[in-house]
Design an enzyme around this catalytic site. Structure first.
Site, short mmCIF file in Angstrom:
data_model
loop_
_atom_site.label_atom_id
_atom_site.label_comp_id
_atom_site.label_asym_id
_atom_site.label_seq_id
_atom_site.Cartn_x
_atom_site.Cartn_y
_atom_site.Cartn_z
CD GLU A 36 -4.62 5.32 18.55
OE1 GLU A 36 -4.32 6.43 17.58
OE2 GLU A 36 -4.90 5.74 19.73
CE1 TYR A 37 1.78 -1.99 20.44
CE2 TYR A 37 3.42 -0.99 19.52
CZ TYR A 37 3.05 -1.64 20.33
OH TYR A 37 3.80 -2.88 21.08
CB SER A 83 14.27 -34.95 23.04
OG SER A 83 14.71 -36.14 23.23
CG LEU A 84 8.87 -35.82 21.29
CD1 LEU A 84 7.95 -34.95 20.15
CD2 LEU A 84 8.11 -36.16 22.25
CD GLU A 113 0.89 -30.30 19.27
OE1 GLU A 113 1.93 -29.85 19.36
OE2 GLU A 113 0.12 -30.54 19.98
CE LYS A 115 10.58 -33.05 16.28
NZ LYS A 115 11.80 -32.07 15.81
CG ASP A 117 13.81 -27.35 12.12
OD1 ASP A 117 14.31 -27.66 13.09
OD2 ASP A 117 14.61 -27.45 11.04
NE ARG A 136 15.89 -30.72 24.67
CZ ARG A 136 15.99 -31.76 24.92
NH1 ARG A 136 15.49 -32.44 25.79
NH2 ARG A 136 17.25 -32.36 24.63
CD GLU A 170 11.00 -26.10 18.78
OE1 GLU A 170 10.69 -26.71 19.95
OE2 GLU A 170 11.74 -26.72 18.00
CE1 TYR A 222 6.56 -28.31 22.80
CE2 TYR A 222 6.98 -26.91 20.72
CZ TYR A 222 7.58 -27.77 21.64
OH TYR A 222 8.85 -27.72 22.06
CE LYS A 286 2.97 -32.59 21.46
NZ LYS A 286 3.04 -31.28 21.72
CE LYS A 310 13.56 -34.98 14.16
NZ LYS A 310 14.88 -35.41 14.31
CB CYS A 404 38.35 -7.49 -7.80
SG CYS A 404 36.80 -6.97 -8.19
CB CYS A 407 37.86 -3.69 -10.96
SG CYS A 407 38.36 -3.81 -9.31
CB CYS A 422 36.56 -5.71 -4.88
SG CYS A 422 36.91 -4.34 -6.16
CB CYS A 427 34.84 -2.49 -8.55
SG CYS A 427 34.42 -4.24 -9.09
S1 IVH Z 1 6.28 -32.11 22.22
C1 IVH Z 1 7.72 -34.25 25.88
N1 IVH Z 1 5.39 -30.59 20.24
O1 IVH Z 1 10.78 -31.28 19.03
C2 IVH Z 1 7.22 -33.87 24.57
N2 IVH Z 1 7.76 -30.84 20.47
O2 IVH Z 1 12.41 -34.18 20.20
C3 IVH Z 1 8.09 -32.57 24.44
N3 IVH Z 1 9.07 -29.58 18.70
O3 IVH Z 1 12.49 -30.64 21.78
C4 IVH Z 1 7.89 -32.04 22.98
N4 IVH Z 1 7.45 -28.96 17.70
O4 IVH Z 1 11.96 -28.81 20.84
C5 IVH Z 1 6.55 -31.20 20.91
N5 IVH Z 1 4.63 -29.36 18.26
C6 IVH Z 1 5.68 -30.15 19.10
C7 IVH Z 1 6.67 -29.76 18.56
C8 IVH Z 1 8.08 -30.23 19.18
C9 IVH Z 1 8.87 -29.04 17.71
C10 IVH Z 1 10.53 -29.96 19.23
C11 IVH Z 1 10.80 -29.64 20.50
C12 IVH Z 1 11.33 -30.94 21.11
C13 IVH Z 1 11.44 -31.85 19.74
C14 IVH Z 1 11.11 -33.21 20.17
#
Ligand code: IVH
Length: 667
Positions: A36-37, A83-84, A113, A115, A117, A136, A170, A222, A286, A310, A404, A407, A422, A427
């Site tokens: 349908e989509y 960054s954090l 939350e 994190k 990757d 970023r 992310e 986020y 946070k 981490k 190879c 063979c 190969c 083979c």
């Molecule tokens: S908050 C100022 N929340 O982790 C706060 N970051 O070094 C900004 N990341 O650069 C980040 N999940 O790429 C936040 N739930 C989350 C995240 C998150 C992944 C990444 C983001 C950031 C790095 C922190």
């Protein structure tokens, strides 16, 4: 139709498609079946083709990726993307909590939350439209990757909020897409990505958005960057607001009143992390209230109101006692490290792919080395580095052979490939791998004919080519080791049953380059018989939705080979079905009772295999998912159904047994 009418029609179609898209990609709860989509999308494409002046970048038709660009423009972030700071232990978290409480001198609530990757991106909306997406970069200046981000289907191209707003999140590659991408890369002799994060970053940095469009990327939002009209008083309310606007937010967040609760959340995710379908590398903590965040402020590099815990990357030390070479189905020769068994991230590792000689040189890996290993993205074992101080001088350098290993024919390095291949079509290693693929679950699905048995049959010279499988002789099989009357009869029966498989299984089983299970199904549905497919030319093939030029080219080349046509004629003569027996596109019923429903299968099935039931439901417009939730419409419970059954009961989800499913499908 005049321009005004087209405008109105296009607007309506776009709104509908945006709604379907949100339901499917963000809520995981489609309200209509895929066809349908597709139908509505087709209507929109046709209209836009007739009135090209009405095409806008935020049209759902633009998700497939437009023209390649020359370079990425620079983007200045109005609010820097920081960054954090990192925490690596419980102590680090307690220290963070102490600093926060000292800074605020009042009670605090945290939001924890996952994190994700992937890589941080910012999305800007103006007048409710997605106008710019950026990386970023160094935090102040990033790159404009709008063309690529637009291909991520969970990013809304339109939102119901007129005030300008920049949101942050992310972008990532789900594990399944990552594994499939790397498997395809290895098949093609290209260098695989080391982990899903690199794969996501690599995909978003492509100048050709068509590539990003194919990579199945996803995103979780986020946070908020620039937002003049923002009035919400806490981070948790902002998350809620983002969700309401149609953004995909991660559901696994929690409010915590104390650092002990935070630590508890962290520890839970250390355990639960392997269950996720995407990679996380830690937990972000946070301060919830925005006024408290403002009071705490920033250091030069990162906010004082948040921290990233981490997860430790689990590594292990072991001995690499040999390097083995294997020849894949397409002839790529891959070196694999044989390791003394060692436990990492939950499983015992004994082998690790070394991919190619360049990588072995780069890491200076020698036979006999003591090596540090880890699981890349916690999935694939990888040699991280060699412990040079453990060397005795007895270690041997490794060189790829020029011939190879299976063979003996000369190996070649094709242009732009890192891998050695190969190219001998006869083979034995390639033939054997091809057979293993042919009988595998998603291909011909022949029960009792697994890798071990194929190896045995191959060794005993009973099968070399696909067609030999259908010429196996009962008496000959009975002579083999571990083959009793019963297993031989079962095997022959399973082989016989497979002759009736629908075309897509045969197509996938043939191992045509670039034709995976999904493409095989598309081709089978479209052409319906192998004869029609083998007559199709490039133009006819590329006209099929989802069939790109590379695949079309490969299909044409494949069917141009005389030996392929001989094989197909032989298979037909042996009684194999070469037609599509699923529900034809033209016959798909819109009023099927499965259309638009989300269905979960559980328990032991007897009347169908899981895969069969899934395929049937999907052709009728249903969606089959893995776990029961409030979104589930129907649970099909086979014998001994367990927790999914209980959950469905608890949520009052409709439950059928297998017989009911069969009756419905027969109808
Ligand atoms: S908050 C100022 N929340 O982790 C706060 N970051 O070094 C900004 N990341 O650069 C980040 N999940 O790429 C936040 N739930 C989350 C995240 C998150 C992944 C990444 C983001 C950031 C790095 C922190």
């Amino acid at each position: 139709m005049n321009l005004e009418q087209a405008k109105a029609e296009i607007k309506q179609l776009r709104e509908l498609l945006n709604k379907y898209n949100h339901e499917y990609h963000v809520l995981d709860q489609p309200s209509v079946p895929d066809y349908e989509y597709d139908k509505k999308m087709r209507e929109l494409i046709d209209l836009e083709e007739a009135f090209p002046e009405l095409i806008t970048p935020d049209s759902p038709t633009q998700r497939v990726g437009g023209e390649p660009i020359d370079a990425f423009e620079k983007v200045q972030h109005t609010v820097p993307m920081l960054s954090l700071g990192n925490a690596f232990s419980e102590q680090d978290l307690r220290d963070f909590d102490r600093r926060v409480r000292e800074g605020l001198k009042e009670d605090v609530t945290y939001v924890c939350e996952l994190k994700i990757d992937g890589l941080a991106v910012s999305l800007t909306y103006e007048d409710g439209r997605f106008v710019q997406g950026a990386t970023r970069g160094d935090g102040n200046i990033g790159e404009d990757i709008t063309v690529n981000l637009r291909t991520i289907r969970s990013i809304p191209l339109q939102i119901k909020q007129q005030e300008a707003m920049e949101v942050r999140g992310e972008a990532y590659m789900p594990q399944k897409s990552f594994l499939a991408l790397n498997a395809a890369k290895e098949e093609n002799g290209e260098e695989p990505f080391a982990n899903p994060r690199n794969a996501a970053a690599g995909s978003l940095r492509q100048l050709d958005p068509k590539i990003a469009a194919k990579r199945n990327l996803d995103i979780f939002l986020y946070g908020v960057g620039q937002w003049e009209a923002g009035t919400l008083a806490s981070h948790s309310e902002r998350l809620q607001h983002l969700k309401e606007l149609g953004f995909k937010t991660n559901p696994e967040w929690r409010k915590c009143q104390t650092i002990e609760e935070v630590i508890d959340f962290v520890n839970q995710w250390v355990e639960k992390r392997p269950e996720l379908s995407y990679e996380i590398d830690g937990i972000v903590i946070k301060v919830d209230r925005i006024d408290q965040q403002e009071k705490l402020g920033f250091t030069a590099k990162s906010p004082r109101w948040a921290i990233a815990y981490k997860f430790p990357a689990e590594e292990a030390v072991t001995k690499l006692f040999d390097i083995e070479l294997s020849v894949g189905r397409t002839g790529v020769v891959t070196p694999t490290a044989l390791l003394e068994p060692v436990k990492v991230a939950g499983t015992t590792v004994q082998r690790a792919s070394l991919h190619n000689e360049d990588l072995i040189r780069e890491k200076d890996i020698r036979i006999g080395d003591t090596v540090v290993i880890k699981k890349a993205g916690d999935i694939i074992p990888e040699v991280v580095r060699v412990m040079e101080d453990q060397r005795t001088g007895e270690e041997e350098e490794f060189h790829m052979p020029t011939e190879c290993p299976a063979c003996g024919s000369g190996l070649v390095r094709l242009e732009e490939e890192v891998a050695l291949r190969c190219i001998n079509p006869n083979c034995p290693a390639q033939l054997k791998e091809g057979l293993i693929h042919f009988v595998s679950r998603n291909a011909m699905n022949i029960d009792g004919l697994g890798e071990k048995v194929i190896e045995q049959l191959f060794r005993e010279n009973l099968v070399h080519h696909i067609s030999d499988i259908y010429k196996l002789d009962r008496e000959e099989l009975l002579q083999l080791e571990r083959m009793g009357e019963k297993s031989v009869d079962n095997l022959l029966k399973a082989i016989d049953v497979s002759k009736g498989n629908s075309l897509e299984r045969l197509l996938f089983g043939l191992g045509i380059r670039y034709v995976g299970a999904k493409a095989a199904r598309t081709l089978a549905q479209e052409f319906e018989t192998i004869d029609r497919l083998r007559e199709a030319d490039l133009q006819r093939l590329t006209a099929v939705n989802e069939i790109g030029e590379k695949m079309a080219d490969s299909v044409v080349r494949y069917f141009a080979k005389p030996q392929v046509n001989e094989l197909i004629d032989e298979l037909k003569a042996l009684g194999l079905n070469t037609e599509y027996t699923g529900i034809r596109k033209s016959d798909q019923k819109e009023d099927s009772i499965f259309a638009g429903k989300t269905i979960v299968l559980t328990g032991k099935m007897e009347l169908f295999t899981r895969q069969e039931a899934k395929e049937k439901i999907e052709t009728l417009g249903g969606k089959v998912t893995g776990s029961v939730s409030a979104k589930t419409d129907l649970l099909i419970a086979g014998a001994d159904a367990g927790s999914k059954y209980d959950k469905a009961k608890e949520l009052d989800v409709e439950i059928w047994d297998e017989q009911q499913l069969k009756t419905a499908l027969d109808e």
